[in-house]
Design a protein around this motif. Structure first.
Motif, mmCIF file in Angstrom:
data_model
loop_
_atom_site.group_PDB
_atom_site.id
_atom_site.type_symbol
_atom_site.label_atom_id
_atom_site.label_comp_id
_atom_site.label_asym_id
_atom_site.label_seq_id
_atom_site.Cartn_x
_atom_site.Cartn_y
_atom_site.Cartn_z
ATOM 1 N N LEU A 233 -26.048 35.079 -8.593
ATOM 2 C CA LEU A 233 -25.531 34.493 -7.356
ATOM 3 C C LEU A 233 -25.197 33.019 -7.552
ATOM 4 N N LYS A 234 -26.071 32.279 -8.193
ATOM 5 C CA LYS A 234 -25.829 30.854 -8.433
ATOM 6 C C LYS A 234 -24.565 30.644 -9.262
ATOM 7 N N GLU A 237 -21.367 31.572 -7.268
ATOM 8 C CA GLU A 237 -21.002 30.511 -6.310
ATOM 9 C C GLU A 237 -20.356 29.340 -7.033
ATOM 10 N N GLU A 238 -20.879 28.987 -8.205
ATOM 11 C CA GLU A 238 -20.300 27.877 -8.977
ATOM 12 C C GLU A 238 -18.898 28.223 -9.466
ATOM 13 N N GLY A 240 -16.856 30.387 -8.066
ATOM 14 C CA GLY A 240 -15.949 30.720 -6.966
ATOM 15 C C GLY A 240 -15.446 32.148 -7.040
ATOM 16 N N PRO A 242 -15.913 35.345 -5.044
ATOM 17 C CA PRO A 242 -16.518 35.954 -3.848
ATOM 18 C C PRO A 242 -16.915 37.408 -4.024
ATOM 19 N N VAL A 245 -20.335 37.259 -5.522
ATOM 20 C CA VAL A 245 -21.243 36.721 -4.495
ATOM 21 C C VAL A 245 -21.625 37.831 -3.519
ATOM 22 N N TYR A 249 -25.374 39.476 -2.829
ATOM 23 C CA TYR A 249 -26.036 39.562 -1.528
ATOM 24 C C TYR A 249 -26.573 40.978 -1.306
ATOM 25 N N LYS A 271 -26.039 37.564 5.296
ATOM 26 C CA LYS A 271 -25.021 36.837 4.526
ATOM 27 C C LYS A 271 -23.867 37.771 4.170
#
Length: 301
Positions: A233-234, A237-238, A240, A242, A245, A249, A271
């Motif tokens: 997840l980290k 997110e870094e 980009g 989705p 991501v 979740y 989320k």
């Protein structure tokens, strides 16, 4: 094009490839666009740069935009390698838009041109492409065969291509997870991560962490699965991305559901629900039904 311009063109092309391998996509796109501008009066070279821009857009998740101009390149080019690259990228774009029949048509064209130029790099990439098409249509054993054909080509190369081998081993491992061969799949994914680290391929590392979380969850090794899911997840997110991501979740929510941690479960499921505002009961549905074994969670590279 002058000699200096030609040298600058190829310098930018090499720089673009290097940025792609490190998941530096904006920098890669800029390098290929500058190369295209330099070669604007040389259609063959300009088409190569444009096709590479398409490749970057695919990595960015801009699938429809990535397809623009590729058919025109295929029709006007007389260079088999350029046609191969354009057809390859167009096939990926169409697959990601769920247009599998047309994606298969352009995949066949890419294979035809790869064989015409006898380029082992493109032959390996095309086997991987076919594998991805099979996987997208839940033909897991056919996908596994294609990934292994691609890997067989790669391991014969004089210089190990850690970037490509990492992606292939992750695809093989992920495919094994989907058919329930969890221990074998997890071992392949650990190997994939080792290759990805050697070349700094953060996108592949992200997908490896995601896949490890998924596989370990299926084995109910929940603490370790959660650790890998949080790392994925980290990174997602870094980078980009989705799509990953969203998948993280779901996985992290399901892991905490299995652990009995309702607060953490709801954190991740809400989320996920925020990413699907047209599905207001998504959290309630996921709390009642485990769908992890009946859906392919991600699209492979």
């Amino acid at each position: 094009m002058t000699e200096d311009q030609s040298a600058r063109f190829w310098e930018l092309m090499r720089a673009g490839y290097a940025h792609v391998k490190k998941s530096e996509l904006q920098e890669a796109y800029s390098a290929f666009e500058r190369a295209r501008r330099i070669a604007v009066r040389e259609p063959g070279l300009a088409d190569k740069a444009a096709s590479n821009k398409s490749m970057v857009l695919l990595e960015m998740g801009q699938f429809a935009r990535a397809s623009r101009g590729l058919r025109e390149i295929i029709l006007r080019s007389r260079d088999d390698e350029t046609i191969c690259g354009a057809a390859y990228n167009l096939s990926i774009s169409l697959r990601r838009q769920n247009r599998h029949q047309k994606a298969t048509f352009y995949a066949r064209l890419a294979v035809e041109k790869a064989r015409a130029i006898k380029d082992q790099n493109w032959i390996a990439r095309c086997h991987n492409l076919y594998g991805n098409l099979h996987l997208a249509q839940s033909r897991f054993l056919s996908a596994l065969r294609e990934y292994r054909k691609a890997l067989a080509v790669r391991v014969k190369e004089k210089t190990p291509n850690h970037f490509a081998i990492g992606i292939l081993k992750d695809n093989i491992g992920y495919c094994l997870l989907l058919i329930g061969r969890y221990e074998e799949g997890i071992a392949e994914i650990h190997e994939a991560a080792r290759h990805a680290r050697k070349v700094g391929n953060r996108r592949c590392l992200c997908e490896c962490q995601h896949d490890l979380a998924f596989g370990l969850m299926q084995l109910r090794m929940l603490r370790e699965a959660e650790r890998h899911g949080q790392r994925a997840l980290k990174l997602a997110e870094e980078l980009g991305t989705p799509e990953i991501v969203r998948n993280c979740y779901y996985i992290l929510g399901e892991i905490n559901h299995l652990k009995g941690n309702d607060a953490r479960r709801d954190h991740y499921f809400y989320k996920l629900q925020e990413m699907h505002p047209n599905m207001p009961f998504l959290r309630d549905f996921l709390c009642k039904f485990d769908v992890s074994k009946i859906i392919a969670l991600r699209q492979p590279q």
